[in-house]
Design a protein around this motif. Structure first.
Motif, PDB file in Angstrom:
ATOM      1  N   GLN A  59      11.506  17.461  -7.493  1.00 55.20           N
ATOM      2  CA  GLN A  59      11.893  18.589  -6.644  1.00 55.20           C
ATOM      3  C   GLN A  59      11.837  19.905  -7.414  1.00 55.20           C
ATOM      4  O   GLN A  59      11.392  20.931  -6.877  1.00 55.20           O
ATOM      5  CB  GLN A  59      13.300  18.357  -6.088  1.00 55.20           C
ATOM      6  CG  GLN A  59      13.395  17.218  -5.084  1.00 55.20           C
ATOM      7  CD  GLN A  59      14.820  16.933  -4.665  1.00 55.20           C
ATOM      8  OE1 GLN A  59      15.772  17.488  -5.221  1.00 55.20           O
ATOM      9  NE2 GLN A  59      15.002  16.054  -3.682  1.00 55.20           N
TER      10      GLN A  59
ATOM     11  N   GLU B 171      13.892  11.938  -9.196  1.00 56.10           N
ATOM     12  CA  GLU B 171      13.669  12.606  -7.912  1.00 56.10           C
ATOM     13  C   GLU B 171      13.958  14.097  -8.030  1.00 56.10           C
ATOM     14  O   GLU B 171      13.210  14.933  -7.503  1.00 56.10           O
ATOM     15  CB  GLU B 171      14.566  11.980  -6.839  1.00 56.10           C
ATOM     16  CG  GLU B 171      14.365  12.572  -5.455  1.00 56.10           C
ATOM     17  CD  GLU B 171      15.235  11.892  -4.406  1.00 56.10           C
ATOM     18  OE1 GLU B 171      15.334  12.443  -3.285  1.00 56.10           O
ATOM     19  OE2 GLU B 171      15.808  10.824  -4.698  1.00 56.10           O
ATOM     20  N   GLU B 172      15.024  14.452  -8.746  1.00 60.07           N
ATOM     21  CA  GLU B 172      15.354  15.870  -8.918  1.00 60.07           C
ATOM     22  C   GLU B 172      14.277  16.588  -9.736  1.00 60.07           C
ATOM     23  O   GLU B 172      13.942  17.741  -9.461  1.00 60.07           O
ATOM     24  CB  GLU B 172      16.711  16.011  -9.610  1.00 60.07           C
ATOM     25  CG  GLU B 172      17.164  17.455  -9.717  1.00 60.07           C
ATOM     26  CD  GLU B 172      18.562  17.595 -10.299  1.00 60.07           C
ATOM     27  OE1 GLU B 172      18.984  18.747 -10.531  1.00 60.07           O
ATOM     28  OE2 GLU B 172      19.216  16.559 -10.546  1.00 60.07           O
ATOM     29  N   THR B 173      13.720  15.893 -10.729  1.00 60.17           N
ATOM     30  CA  THR B 173      12.650  16.486 -11.541  1.00 60.17           C
ATOM     31  C   THR B 173      11.439  16.824 -10.687  1.00 60.17           C
ATOM     32  O   THR B 173      10.839  17.895 -10.821  1.00 60.17           O
ATOM     33  CB  THR B 173      12.239  15.521 -12.670  1.00 60.17           C
ATOM     34  OG1 THR B 173      13.371  15.257 -13.505  1.00 60.17           O
ATOM     35  CG2 THR B 173      11.117  16.110 -13.513  1.00 60.17           C
TER      36      THR B 173
ATOM     37  N   MET C 208      18.960  21.281 -16.126  1.00 58.06           N
ATOM     38  CA  MET C 208      19.123  19.827 -16.093  1.00 58.06           C
ATOM     39  C   MET C 208      19.304  19.285 -17.512  1.00 58.06           C
ATOM     40  O   MET C 208      20.129  18.404 -17.760  1.00 58.06           O
ATOM     41  CB  MET C 208      17.894  19.167 -15.449  1.00 58.06           C
ATOM     42  CG  MET C 208      17.676  19.487 -13.994  1.00 58.06           C
ATOM     43  SD  MET C 208      16.077  18.843 -13.408  1.00 58.06           S
ATOM     44  CE  MET C 208      16.272  17.101 -13.692  1.00 58.06           C
TER      45      MET C 208
ATOM     46  N   GLU D 160      17.628  11.331 -11.208  1.00 61.86           N
ATOM     47  CA  GLU D 160      17.122  12.395 -12.078  1.00 61.86           C
ATOM     48  C   GLU D 160      15.616  12.564 -11.910  1.00 61.86           C
ATOM     49  O   GLU D 160      15.094  13.688 -11.904  1.00 61.86           O
ATOM     50  CB  GLU D 160      17.440  12.065 -13.543  1.00 61.86           C
ATOM     51  CG  GLU D 160      17.156  13.185 -14.516  1.00 61.86           C
ATOM     52  CD  GLU D 160      18.321  14.151 -14.659  1.00 61.86           C
ATOM     53  OE1 GLU D 160      18.261  15.026 -15.528  1.00 61.86           O
ATOM     54  OE2 GLU D 160      19.299  14.036 -13.881  1.00 61.86           O
TER      55      GLU D 160
END
Length: 339
Positions: free
Chosen positions: A297, A293-295, A251, A291
């Protein structure tokens, strides 16, 4: 009228030049031109444009531990009322311990980066600033974390911090000159310090060999558009944490959202109220929320993120750069052997 930095389009040569000086802040114009694939006059003109339009400045990255500042802190402060910027700046300016301070919006409304020689110096300053803030605006929380490992990026230091370091007067003068102008030649340094070029080169090399100067780079001092977010991550440390950390790195290596600087400017391992600190730039709030939310996950269920959008920098510089993150990212892994 000059375009706003966020509206400025950088051609390929300008981008290559920006990357080149971010990776080597003391590179000559001739060598930068060769790397960028352009003539020297073209490189000189485009580098001047980067300075004027983006506020690009070449600076040294200093080894704070080598200078005696072994204690570094990131502090997230939440107050009841909105921050009085003038009052906060007056408090901050009473000491060189806070090297960066910004007003934010979010889970905290003040972000401070502080450096100290020892924990006692930090505590004395901490008591002073907290009591000063309380006199005009109640502090709801003061969350402190020690900076353990700066994997990516750094907060440039102010020249005033060099006055009391344990270096010779000549070395202090050289560092002060380099903080103001990282491209100054060794001969020019010798002239300013009234010493021979070999003597100036000796002191310059000593500072590098001692780790006082880690490297030379460049930072973008003017706003580049979008939103800049500081966020602290509390990780659950699941059994597959190492694999998750590798996913997180992918990321951080992504290209910029604004097209001028890298998306991620800082990634630091910290110890305290959180496990990691990131500083990043996004085009929109929606992009940041995706970003975030992805972190969560990536690091797994139980991950907590405390964030603040930076509204105004009161002291110091945001370390926006454009370079190949893979080349500079510190891949150090924590290994514990036990008894």
């Amino acid at each position: 009228m000059h375009p706003l930095p966020s509206e400025l389009h950088l051609d390929n040569i300008s981008r290559r030049l920006l990357k080149t000086i971010c990776e080597d802040g003391r590179i000559t114009v001739a060598d930068a031109a060769e790397r960028a694939g352009c003539s020297r006059p073209t490189a000189q003109a485009k580098l001047r444009m980067l300075e004027e339009e983006l506020g690009v400045q070449r600076i040294p990255e200093l080894g704070l531990s080598a200078l005696g500042f072994r204690h570094r802190y990131l502090i997230a402060v939440k107050t009841v009322e909105n921050v009085n910027r003038r009052r906060l700046l007056q408090i901050i300016e009473k000491s060189d311990i806070p090297q960066f301070a910004a007003v934010c919006e979010g889970d905290f409304n003040i972000l401070i980066y502080a450096v100290a020689r020892n924990s006692a110096d930090y505590m004395r300053w901490s008591y002073f600033i907290r009591s000063s803030l309380q006199s005009g605006n109640k502090v709801l929380s003061w969350k402190v974390s020690n900076v353990v490992l700066e994997r990516l990026g750094f907060f440039p230091v102010e020249a005033g911090i060099l006055e009391d370091v344990s270096l010779s007067q000549v070395q202090k003068m050289i560092l002060t000159e380099l903080v103001g102008n990282a491209t100054i030649s060794v001969s020019e340094l010798g002239g300013k310090l009234k010493m021979s070029p070999p003597g100036a080169k000796h002191h310059f090399s000593t500072l590098i060999n001692a780790g006082v100067i880690k490297r030379f780079t460049a930072v973008i001092r003017k706003p580049i558009g979008g939103i800049t977010v500081a966020f602290f991550i509390e990780k659950p440390f699941l059994p597959d944490h190492s694999q998750r950390a590798h996913r997180a790195r992918r990321m951080y290596f992504r290209e910029s959202g604004t097209g001028i600087a890298n998306r991620y400017w800082m990634v630091s391992e910290i110890c305290g109220h959180a496990d990691q600190f990131n500083l990043a730039n996004f085009r929109t709030v929606e992009e940041w929320l995706a970003e975030k939310e992805e972190t969560v996950q990536v690091f797994g269920e139980g991950t907590k993120i405390h964030s603040g959008i930076i509204l105004d920098v009161l002291r110091g510089t945001l370390p926006a750069r454009y370079l190949e993150i893979e080349k500079v990212y510190d891949m150090t892994e924590w290994k514990f052997e036990g008894k």
